[in-house]
Enzyme design. Structure first.
Site, PDB file in Angstrom:
ATOM      1  N   LYS A 179     -22.791  67.276  97.662  1.00  0.00           N
ATOM      2  CA  LYS A 179     -23.179  68.127  98.787  1.00  0.00           C
ATOM      3  C   LYS A 179     -23.967  67.371  99.836  1.00  0.00           C
ATOM      4  CE  LYS A 179     -25.467  72.584  99.677  1.00  0.00           C
ATOM      5  NZ  LYS A 179     -26.239  73.690  99.033  1.00  0.00           N
ATOM      6  N   ASP A 208     -33.800  66.055  78.420  1.00  0.00           N
ATOM      7  CA  ASP A 208     -34.631  66.292  77.241  1.00  0.00           C
ATOM      8  C   ASP A 208     -35.614  67.445  77.460  1.00  0.00           C
ATOM      9  OD1 ASP A 208     -36.366  65.031  79.010  1.00  0.00           O
ATOM     10  OD2 ASP A 208     -37.019  63.482  77.608  1.00  0.00           O
ATOM     11  N   GLU A 209     -35.795  67.851  78.709  1.00  0.00           N
ATOM     12  CA  GLU A 209     -36.755  68.921  79.010  1.00  0.00           C
ATOM     13  C   GLU A 209     -36.317  70.277  78.482  1.00  0.00           C
ATOM     14  OE1 GLU A 209     -38.757  69.015  82.754  1.00  0.00           O
ATOM     15  OE2 GLU A 209     -38.265  66.927  83.198  1.00  0.00           O
ATOM     16  N   HIS A 212     -47.160  72.255  82.523  1.00  0.00           N
ATOM     17  CA  HIS A 212     -46.855  70.833  82.385  1.00  0.00           C
ATOM     18  C   HIS A 212     -46.721  70.476  80.903  1.00  0.00           C
ATOM     19  CE1 HIS A 212     -47.872  66.519  83.994  1.00  0.00           C
ATOM     20  NE2 HIS A 212     -46.667  66.613  83.432  1.00  0.00           N
TER      21      HIS A 212
END
Length: 318
Positions: free
Chosen positions: A34, A121-122, A270
């Site tokens: 895009k 991995d988040e 976080h």
């Protein structure tokens, strides 16, 4: 082969385009991007004569239809920055979830040999100890990681419901050339080069596993070509570092004083630590090739030597 790479003008995507050109020099490489703020034609300047480039949105059926049939489709296209997702989650849901659905529908109704979804991995959420395995429960913390988890669930559903040949890769934090200066390492490098303060969230003890981008690209290619259909694969560098360690390493390499470090208020939600068990990838014969210190030195040198690439972006470095 015909290989389609969505998001191929972005950071990991453009490095993956180069990797696949080397890996499959006789194949047709098609890039759909895009060209948002992080997807730049400058990232592909040296290979444009060797690829077919289509400017388009993965959320648009008409744009996606332009890629036609293919042997492999790698979906790198995504909104990826956690801070931006906190400020505007809707953009992430649109691109990461609806865009992935549009691509899956294309794969279902066209001749697409294999669909490879690039994840993170988040999706596992924070891991206090041990290492996340592919079968672990997904517990995303941010709108970004939730959108990637949602995309993964769609990919898995299309594999089960429609028999689509799919593979999912979940990589740890990437770094290296062409990374837009909104993530930790490029931001800190560019601020240090300008002798500006280096802001660190909280106490800087948040831990991430870091992987050099070309190692991740090789891992994605191996998983995409050799992985078992319907499976997910963790791709990590085995380089756990706190954010503070990363920043101090960058300052040392660039010969800048530690006094440039500034601690700032932590961001919401976080996660404290990510870490991956990559034994499934090792079974495929893949291992990262770069030592962390060698890779971070290469990265610092690349930014120092490529001011013409990053100069237009300096206003975005915060």
């Amino acid at each position: 082969m015909k290989i389609v790479i969505t998001g191929g003008a972005g950071f990991i995507g453009c490095n993956f385009v180069r990797h696949m050109l080397e890996r499959h020099p006789e194949s047709e490489i098609v890039v759909l991007d895009k060209l948002t703020y992080a997807g730049r034609m400058e990232n592909l300047e040296d290979v444009l004569d060797r690829i077919t480039f289509i400017q388009g949105d993965i959320c648009s059926k008409d744009d996606v239809n332009r890629i036609g049939d293919c042997d492999l489709l790698f979906n790198f296209a995504a909104e990826t920055h956690v801070d931006r997702s906190i400020n505007d989650a809707g953009v992430f849901v649109r691109t990461d979830v609806i865009g992935t659905h549009t691509l899956l529908e294309h794969a279902r109704t066209h001749e697409v040999g294999r669909f490879v979804q690039i994840s993170t991995d988040e999706v596992y959420g924070s891991v206090a100890s041990g290492y996340s395995k592919e079968g672990d429960r997904m517990q995303p913390s941010s709108p970004y990681s939730a959108s990637k988890a949602g995309a993964e669930m769609l990919v898995a559903a299309y594999a089960t419901t429609y028999g689509l040949d799919t593979v999912i890769t979940r990589s740890s934090n990437n770094f290296g050339p062409y990374q837009f200066p909104e993530k930790l390492i490029p931001v800190m490098i560019l601020r240090a080069l300008q002798d500006r303060t280096l802001p660190i969230y909280g106490n800087g003890m948040n831990v991430r596993d870091w992987i050099y981008v070309t190692d991740n690209c090789e891992g994605v290619a191996v998983a995409g070509e050799q992985g078992r259909s319907g499976e997910a694969y963790n791709i990590g560098g085995g380089n756990e570092r706190t954010n503070l360690e990363i920043v101090r390493t960058i300052l040392s390499i660039l010969k800048k004083p530690g006094s440039l470090i500034e601690y700032v208020a932590d961001r919401p939600g976080h996660d404290m630590r990510y870490a991956l068990d990559c034994s499934k990838m090792r079974e495929l014969g893949w291992r990262p090739r770069h030592r962390f210190m060698d890779a971070i030195e290469l990265t610092c040198a690349w930014y120092a030597q490529n001011r013409t690439w990053y100069a237009p972006l300096l206003a975005t470095v915060s």
